[in-house]
Design a protein around this motif. Structure first.
Motif, PDB file in Angstrom:
ATOM      1  N   ALA A 221       0.930  -1.277  -0.005  1.00  0.00           N
ATOM      2  CA  ALA A 221       0.054   0.291  -0.444  1.00  0.00           C
ATOM      3  C   ALA A 221       0.867   1.069  -0.154  1.00  0.00           C
ATOM      4  N   ALA A 222       1.605   1.000   0.759  1.00  0.00           N
ATOM      5  CA  ALA A 222       3.536   2.677   0.863  1.00  0.00           C
ATOM      6  C   ALA A 222       3.830   2.603  -0.748  1.00  0.00           C
ATOM      7  N   ALA A 223       3.935   1.191  -1.319  1.00  0.00           N
ATOM      8  CA  ALA A 223       4.432   1.391  -2.089  1.00  0.00           C
ATOM      9  C   ALA A 223       2.745   1.773  -4.080  1.00  0.00           C
ATOM     10  N   LEU A 224       1.937   1.969  -3.827  1.00  0.00           N
ATOM     11  CA  LEU A 224       1.095   2.801  -4.541  1.00  0.00           C
ATOM     12  C   LEU A 224       0.997   3.804  -3.743  1.00  0.00           C
ATOM     13  N   GLN A 225       0.722   4.041  -2.750  1.00  0.00           N
ATOM     14  CA  GLN A 225       1.059   5.988  -2.288  1.00  0.00           C
ATOM     15  C   GLN A 225       2.741   6.218  -3.027  1.00  0.00           C
ATOM     16  N   LEU A 226       3.117   5.949  -3.119  1.00  0.00           N
ATOM     17  CA  LEU A 226       4.482   6.658  -3.106  1.00  0.00           C
ATOM     18  C   LEU A 226       4.353   6.875  -5.295  1.00  0.00           C
ATOM     19  N   LEU A 227       3.785   5.669  -6.027  1.00  0.00           N
ATOM     20  CA  LEU A 227       3.574   5.627  -7.406  1.00  0.00           C
ATOM     21  C   LEU A 227       2.496   7.018  -7.868  1.00  0.00           C
ATOM     22  N   ARG A 228       1.907   6.672  -6.600  1.00  0.00           N
ATOM     23  CA  ARG A 228       0.611   8.360  -6.913  1.00  0.00           C
ATOM     24  C   ARG A 228       2.011   9.605  -6.647  1.00  0.00           C
ATOM     25  N   GLU A 229       1.782   9.337  -5.898  1.00  0.00           N
ATOM     26  CA  GLU A 229       2.759  10.730  -5.893  1.00  0.00           C
ATOM     27  C   GLU A 229       4.006  10.895  -7.543  1.00  0.00           C
ATOM     28  N   ILE A 230       4.483  10.182  -6.905  1.00  0.00           N
ATOM     29  CA  ILE A 230       5.168   9.864  -8.406  1.00  0.00           C
ATOM     30  C   ILE A 230       5.074  10.506  -9.789  1.00  0.00           C
ATOM     31  N   LYS A 231       3.159  10.141 -10.153  1.00  0.00           N
ATOM     32  CA  LYS A 231       2.614   9.878 -11.563  1.00  0.00           C
ATOM     33  C   LYS A 231       1.928  11.700 -11.233  1.00  0.00           C
ATOM     34  N   ARG A 232       2.025  12.224  -9.949  1.00  0.00           N
ATOM     35  CA  ARG A 232       1.629  13.633  -9.338  1.00  0.00           C
ATOM     36  C   ARG A 232       3.000  14.584 -10.437  1.00  0.00           C
ATOM     37  N   VAL A 233       4.463  14.169  -9.352  1.00  0.00           N
ATOM     38  CA  VAL A 233       5.620  14.561 -10.379  1.00  0.00           C
ATOM     39  C   VAL A 233       5.344  14.909 -11.119  1.00  0.00           C
ATOM     40  N   GLN A 234       5.113  13.540 -12.394  1.00  0.00           N
ATOM     41  CA  GLN A 234       5.193  13.009 -13.187  1.00  0.00           C
ATOM     42  C   GLN A 234       4.411  14.137 -13.935  1.00  0.00           C
ATOM     43  N   ASN A 235       3.364  14.865 -13.740  1.00  0.00           N
ATOM     44  CA  ASN A 235       2.711  15.181 -14.128  1.00  0.00           C
ATOM     45  C   ASN A 235       2.480  16.874 -14.557  1.00  0.00           C
ATOM     46  N   LEU A 236       3.376  17.752 -13.834  1.00  0.00           N
ATOM     47  CA  LEU A 236       4.184  18.431 -13.804  1.00  0.00           C
ATOM     48  C   LEU A 236       5.272  18.690 -14.430  1.00  0.00           C
ATOM     49  N   ALA A 237       5.360  17.598 -15.170  1.00  0.00           N
ATOM     50  CA  ALA A 237       6.458  18.111 -16.207  1.00  0.00           C
ATOM     51  C   ALA A 237       6.496  17.006 -17.377  1.00  0.00           C
ATOM     52  N   HIS A 238       4.957  17.303 -17.348  1.00  0.00           N
ATOM     53  CA  HIS A 238       4.194  16.429 -19.111  1.00  0.00           C
ATOM     54  C   HIS A 238       4.942  15.346 -19.429  1.00  0.00           C
ATOM     55  N   ILE A 239       5.276  14.366 -18.481  1.00  0.00           N
ATOM     56  CA  ILE A 239       5.716  12.866 -18.883  1.00  0.00           C
ATOM     57  C   ILE A 239       4.579  11.933 -18.268  1.00  0.00           C
ATOM     58  N   GLU A 240       4.865  11.380 -19.574  1.00  0.00           N
ATOM     59  CA  GLU A 240       4.223   9.665 -20.001  1.00  0.00           C
ATOM     60  C   GLU A 240       3.965   9.160 -19.160  1.00  0.00           C
ATOM     61  N   THR A 241       2.214   8.887 -18.492  1.00  0.00           N
ATOM     62  CA  THR A 241       2.965   8.072 -16.703  1.00  0.00           C
ATOM     63  C   THR A 241       1.515   6.875 -17.143  1.00  0.00           C
ATOM     64  N   VAL A 242       1.226   6.071 -16.525  1.00  0.00           N
ATOM     65  CA  VAL A 242       1.187   4.470 -15.772  1.00  0.00           C
ATOM     66  C   VAL A 242      -0.324   4.736 -15.528  1.00  0.00           C
ATOM     67  N   ASP A 243      -1.091   4.106 -15.732  1.00  0.00           N
ATOM     68  CA  ASP A 243      -1.823   3.982 -15.148  1.00  0.00           C
ATOM     69  C   ASP A 243      -1.751   2.803 -13.615  1.00  0.00           C
ATOM     70  N   ILE A 244      -1.780   3.993 -12.710  1.00  0.00           N
ATOM     71  CA  ILE A 244      -1.546   2.964 -12.015  1.00  0.00           C
ATOM     72  C   ILE A 244      -2.399   2.176 -10.749  1.00  0.00           C
ATOM     73  N   TYR A 245      -2.941   2.282 -10.975  1.00  0.00           N
ATOM     74  CA  TYR A 245      -4.701   1.211 -10.384  1.00  0.00           C
ATOM     75  C   TYR A 245      -4.456  -0.052 -10.933  1.00  0.00           C
ATOM     76  N   ALA A 246      -4.131  -0.007 -12.066  1.00  0.00           N
ATOM     77  CA  ALA A 246      -3.368  -1.747 -12.564  1.00  0.00           C
ATOM     78  C   ALA A 246      -3.133  -2.364 -11.712  1.00  0.00           C
ATOM     79  N   PHE A 247      -1.690  -1.622 -10.824  1.00  0.00           N
ATOM     80  CA  PHE A 247      -1.327  -2.260 -10.525  1.00  0.00           C
ATOM     81  C   PHE A 247      -1.684  -2.609  -8.758  1.00  0.00           C
ATOM     82  N   LYS A 248      -3.290  -2.692  -8.588  1.00  0.00           N
ATOM     83  CA  LYS A 248      -3.782  -3.303  -7.610  1.00  0.00           C
ATOM     84  C   LYS A 248      -4.000  -4.332  -7.996  1.00  0.00           C
ATOM     85  N   LEU A 249      -2.901  -5.920  -7.303  1.00  0.00           N
ATOM     86  CA  LEU A 249      -3.559  -7.322  -7.758  1.00  0.00           C
ATOM     87  C   LEU A 249      -4.561  -7.702  -6.958  1.00  0.00           C
TER      88      LEU A 249
END
Length: 316
Positions: A221-249
């Motif tokens: 769960a902590a890793a998923l939270q970190l991935l969400r935060e990385i996606k937020r920062v990537q959006n600031l840089a207009h970097i292509e991101t991935v659907d993190i919710y797909a990693f919920k097993l």
């Protein structure tokens, strides 16, 4: 004293082709990567036959559009497990490499990484005196064409690599444990610190108290939270991101192995941020050796990385 040097056939093959590859643009499709992965599968089956291992582990496929950087990072996981097998067989261990940060990773980069895996498997077969060669499909060499609609996708390659990773567990006699995952959490922590330092952000964060009874599910769960935060920062840089919710097993029990896999996705995403900041020579450090680490410590370090990334509110 006279020494005799013998080239490994696979290495010799690449040395012969290198002038051609360096002189022209080589296009490698996900289909080409998939063919190499089938060879890896054949080699792993040979190793399992050698040790009379019948167990085959089923895996859960991801249904998400992934990028080559994720497949490359999954190949790191396979090499890491091959290193554990070398250790089990009392062979010298290797330092599993990182890669230079880049926003764009191509299928060619993944292809060469799979070739490294094949070479390691060939060496293991040599050490174990396994004479049976892997069957080589006639079209296993690189295809120098653009394929508009390849048969296999990047996600197919990722899922097959994930399957192959799990098949190495019976050979190793174990899967990943919290101590192994903690080493990856520290690699993530180092990359996050690199970003904060480069951005000259004042960092007064401290780690949260450990949740003593934490389980691998908490680390995941902590890793998923970190991935969400990385996606937020990537959006600031207009970097292509991935659907993190797909990693919920969907599986009911999360083990350290699933947490390790998610740390690989995190590390792949962090490379894009380092590349965006021009940190193209800032390699993620190699995994250090730790002892007796618990899920609580993994959760703590991943949570600390989240706090640090929350300090980033703008990227040029």
């Amino acid at each position: 004293m006279r020494y005799t040097y013998t080239f490994h056939p696979f290495l010799l093959y690449w040395l012969m082709l290198w002038p051609t590859y360096s002189a022209m643009a080589v296009t490698i499709s996900p289909n080409d990567v998939y063919l190499q992965l089938l060879q890896v599968k054949a080699d792993i089956n040979l190793l399992k036959q050698h040790f009379n291992i019948q167990e085959e582990i089923t895996t859960e496929n991801l249904e998400v559009q992934l990028l080559p950087r994720h497949t490359w990072q999954k190949s790191y996981e396979v090499l890491f497990k091959l290193n554990l097998l070398r250790q089990k067989l009392n062979l010298p261990v290797m330092a599993v490499p990182s890669w230079a940060p880049t926003v764009e990773v191509s299928s060619l980069h993944v292809y060469e990484q799979i070739c490294r895996i094949r070479l390691e498997l060939d060496l293991l077969k040599t050490y174990l005196n396994i004479p049976s060669p892997s069957p080589s499909p006639p079209d296993s060499a690189p295809v120098m064409t653009n394929s508009a609609k390849p048969d296999q996708t990047i996600t197919d390659n990722f899922n097959l690599l994930n399957y192959l990773s799990y098949q190495l567990d019976p050979l190793n006699g174990t899967n990943f444990n919290p101590t192994t995952v903690f080493g990856q959490a520290m690699r993530i922590f180092a990359d996050v610190n690199t970003l904060i330092t480069e951005l000259e952000i004042k960092d007064d964060t401290i780690p949260a108290a450990q949740k003593i009874d934490a389980q691998p599910e908490d680390s995941f769960a902590a890793a998923l939270q970190l991935l969400r935060e990385i996606k937020r920062v990537q959006n600031l840089a207009h970097i292509e991101t991935v659907d993190i919710y797909a990693f919920k097993l969907t599986k009911t029990k999360i083990t350290p192995t699933e947490v390790f896999a998610l740390t690989g996705i995190i590390l792949a995403e962090l490379q894009t941020l380092k590349a965006h900041l021009g940190l193209k020579h800032s390699f993620t450090p190699l995994a250090n050796f730790y002892e007796d680490k618990q899920p609580a410590e993994i959760q703590q370090m991943l949570g600390w990385s989240v706090r640090k990334l929350r300090l980033i509110n703008a990227l040029d």
